[in-house]
Design an enzyme around this catalytic site. Sequence first.
Site, PDB file in Angstrom:
ATOM      1  N   CYS A  71       0.840  -1.205   0.000  1.00  0.00           N
ATOM      2  CA  CYS A  71       0.000   0.000   0.000  1.00  0.00           C
ATOM      3  C   CYS A  71       0.877   1.258   0.000  1.00  0.00           C
ATOM      4  O   CYS A  71       1.559   1.544   0.980  1.00  0.00           O
ATOM      5  CB  CYS A  71      -0.912  -0.022   1.230  1.00  0.00           C
ATOM      6  SG  CYS A  71      -1.774   1.521   1.562  1.00  0.00           S
ATOM      7  N   CYS A  74      -0.055   3.725   2.746  1.00  0.00           N
ATOM      8  CA  CYS A  74       0.442   3.255   4.045  1.00  0.00           C
ATOM      9  C   CYS A  74       1.933   3.561   4.184  1.00  0.00           C
ATOM     10  O   CYS A  74       2.388   4.033   5.228  1.00  0.00           O
ATOM     11  CB  CYS A  74       0.209   1.753   4.201  1.00  0.00           C
ATOM     12  SG  CYS A  74      -1.507   1.223   4.027  1.00  0.00           S
TER      13      CYS A  74
END
Length: 188
Positions: A71, A74
């Site tokens: 991600c 993230c």
Amino acid sequence: MSTEASVNSGSRIKNFLIAIVAIALGIALFLGLKTDSSSVSLAELDQSSTPLEVAVNNGKPSLIEFYANWCTVCQKMTPDMAKLKARYDQNLNFVMLNVDNTKWLPEMLKYRVDGIPHFVFLGKQGETIAETIGDIPRTIMASNLEALIAGSTLPHLQNNGKTSQFSTPVATESTQDDPRSHGSQVVN
């Protein structure tokens, strides 16, 4: 000969100054890269996080982050989350749950994780206070964490940012009472 000597002397000074500047730039570049490479990774944040079982039972409020190593949002938030963890770790549990680990499937279904990072704010008794999804600026997250620690209403609940799409591997059977269903219900 005196003009040649002065030209040589001027060239030497010029070369010396270029060498000094090159050395200074090399040192600055080295220190910059060293500082950048010392940032915390998602795996390191995960390893240092409070286990979920401990967090819901230790009487401290908690922030759960559903994430994945792939991600990009993230990864982008990792330095800020590390700074927030360092600042609030004494008063708050930081829990990291990797969505690629099927162990967390019940939690993914419980919190309807459909985009990451997905943050769940839990009160001192483990009750859900709020959820937010996506790239949240550190100042906004800090305000929410301070309110969570104080037991106040979180000031920034509507700030959902960019997410990485994620679908749980198992669909839920009913969307009744699901605010994301927009009033539609599944008929069996």
